[in-house]
Design an enzyme around this catalytic site. Structure first.
Site, PDB file in Angstrom:
ATOM      1  N   GLY A   1      16.935  -8.135  68.648  1.00 37.15           N
ATOM      2  CA  GLY A   1      16.876  -6.853  69.338  1.00 37.15           C
ATOM      3  C   GLY A   1      17.657  -6.891  70.642  1.00 37.15           C
ATOM      4  N   MET A  43      17.032  -8.102  73.632  1.00 35.53           N
ATOM      5  CA  MET A  43      17.075  -9.406  74.292  1.00 35.53           C
ATOM      6  C   MET A  43      17.612 -10.482  73.360  1.00 35.53           C
ATOM      7  SD  MET A  43      15.844  -9.596  77.543  1.00 35.53           S
ATOM      8  CE  MET A  43      14.841 -11.064  77.798  1.00 35.53           C
ATOM      9  N   ASP A  99      16.717 -11.314  61.337  1.00 37.30           N
ATOM     10  CA  ASP A  99      16.050 -10.120  61.825  1.00 37.30           C
ATOM     11  C   ASP A  99      15.630  -9.289  60.622  1.00 37.30           C
ATOM     12  OD1 ASP A  99      15.933  -8.470  64.693  1.00 37.30           O
ATOM     13  OD2 ASP A  99      15.981  -7.147  62.949  1.00 37.30           O
ATOM     14  N   SER A 152      13.630 -13.628  81.856  1.00 34.81           N
ATOM     15  CA  SER A 152      13.878 -12.407  82.611  1.00 34.81           C
ATOM     16  C   SER A 152      15.378 -12.162  82.685  1.00 34.81           C
ATOM     17  CB  SER A 152      13.292 -12.521  84.021  1.00 34.81           C
ATOM     18  OG  SER A 152      13.520 -11.335  84.759  1.00 34.81           O
ATOM     19  N   LYS A 163       5.949 -16.198  84.114  1.00 32.29           N
ATOM     20  CA  LYS A 163       6.617 -14.926  83.802  1.00 32.29           C
ATOM     21  C   LYS A 163       5.653 -13.753  83.970  1.00 32.29           C
ATOM     22  CE  LYS A 163       9.910 -12.235  82.127  1.00 32.29           C
ATOM     23  NZ  LYS A 163       9.277 -11.047  81.601  1.00 32.29           N
ATOM     24  N   HIS A 205       5.471 -13.105  87.606  1.00 32.30           N
ATOM     25  CA  HIS A 205       6.777 -12.522  87.946  1.00 32.30           C
ATOM     26  C   HIS A 205       6.771 -11.021  87.699  1.00 32.30           C
ATOM     27  CE1 HIS A 205      10.623 -10.981  86.323  1.00 32.30           C
ATOM     28  NE2 HIS A 205      11.246 -11.779  87.168  1.00 32.30           N
ATOM     29  N   ASN A 206       6.245 -10.612  86.543  1.00 36.43           N
ATOM     30  CA  ASN A 206       6.222  -9.193  86.213  1.00 36.43           C
ATOM     31  C   ASN A 206       5.225  -8.423  87.082  1.00 36.43           C
ATOM     32  OD1 ASN A 206       7.999 -10.004  84.230  1.00 36.43           O
ATOM     33  ND2 ASN A 206       7.092  -8.729  82.648  1.00 36.43           N
ATOM     34  N   GLU A 231       7.028  -7.764  90.174  1.00 35.41           N
ATOM     35  CA  GLU A 231       8.000  -6.710  89.861  1.00 35.41           C
ATOM     36  C   GLU A 231       7.349  -5.327  89.966  1.00 35.41           C
ATOM     37  OE1 GLU A 231       9.314  -5.374  85.583  1.00 35.41           O
ATOM     38  OE2 GLU A 231      10.358  -7.234  86.140  1.00 35.41           O
TER      39      GLU A 231
END
Length: 303
Positions: free
Chosen positions: A9, A11, A30, A122, A174, A177-178, A181
């Site tokens: 997708g 990312m 996929d 990220s 992470k 981190h978000n 954010e």
């Protein structure tokens, strides 16, 4: 080195391209075969029609990198691919899985002799050209094996990436981190709404953003994205003030409660997103625009 990436997708597809452009051999699977075929044509990806075929194309120790939505899809995918792996092989979950699930997954795969690494990634839709910030948790020796892959995704040879701790640590970092954010985005949104409210001053939001980009203490990549978002439409009237949340903000606050750590800014930022679904404001339209800029997250548009 060789790697099988599952999930091509926004990312995963760009990560596969970055590896290919760095000289790695990348096999891709996929559920939408067209995603693999496009990257095959443009960058040399080797498509796999199923997981068994993809694993068979790898060298031992096999490295499988999973980039699918968090939750049941990730759990199912890891279980399915593990059936085709052997002792000493490595599975990396680069999605936004809950760190508790990652700890459990590591233990389950360890019993099969398979190493599991959780990688917080990220960079959003900009990672292909700018590189990704990567935080890896899990067995240190397994991490050393995949370092060439991590290094190729990162923004530089020795910046923006690293091993951060045991199983679960990558996704834990992470998650926090978000949460940070969320707080940063909310602060920007509130400040811009305050400026926008002074109609008598007729402030140019785009101009102000450009000024703040240089030497200001509030300059950041998020500010750069605000500049892009306001470049075409300062009013943001075409965007509905509906701000989604991916779940990591909720996990951060729950963890803070469990650890008795006060996180008032992050909590308020999450609750403001809930509030956005009930009322109209410039701040919420800007928050939605910023999420679209860094992650390609869909916006609700005015019909």
């Amino acid at each position: 080195m060789k790697v099988l990436i599952i999930g091509l997708g926004k990312m995963g597809g760009n990560m596969a391209r970055r590896w290919l452009r760095s000289g790695h051999t990348v096999i891709g699977f996929d559920n939408n075969p067209e995603s693999a075929h496009v990257i095959q044509k443009e960058d040399g990806l080797i498509p796999a029609s199923n997981l068994k075929e993809g694993v068979a194309l790898l060298d031992s120790p096999r490295v499988v990198w999973v980039m699918v939505p968090s939750g049941e899809i990730t759990r199912t995918t890891i279980i399915q691919v593990a059936e085709h792996l052997q002792s000493g092989d490595i599975v990396v979950d680069g999605g936004n899985s809950n760190f508790n699930e990652s700890i459990n997954t590591a233990q389950a795969l360890k019993e099969m002799g398979i190493d599991f690494l959780d990688a917080g990634v990220s960079g959003g839709v900009w990672g292909l050209n700018e590189g990704y910030s990567i935080m890896v948790g899990g067995d240190r020796q397994a991490y050393e094996t995949i370092k060439p892959l991590v290094r190729s995704l990162a923004p530089g040879e020795d910046i923006g990436w690293g091993w951060v701790g045991p199983s679960g640590a990558g996704h834990y970092v992470k998650m926090v981190h978000n949460g940070i954010e969320y707080g940063m985005m909310e602060a920007y949104a509130e400040g811009y709404e305050l400026m926008q409210s002074r109609k008598d001053m007729n402030l140019d939001m785009h101009q102000i953003s450009r000024i703040w980009q240089h030497s200001s203490v509030v300059r950041s990549w998020l500010l750069d994205l605000i500049v892009r978002a306001l470049e075409e439409d300062q009013s943001l009237d075409s965007i509905q003030p509906w701000v989604s949340d991916s779940g990591e903000g909720r996990w951060t606050i729950k963890e803070a409660i469990d650890q008795d750590v006060p996180v008032p800014v992050m909590t308020a930022a999450l609750f403001r997103r809930f509030e956005s679904r009930q009322e109209n404001s410039y701040a919420f339209r800007l928050l939605s625009a910023i999420r679209n800029q860094f992650g390609g997250h869909p916006m609700k548009m005015v019909k």
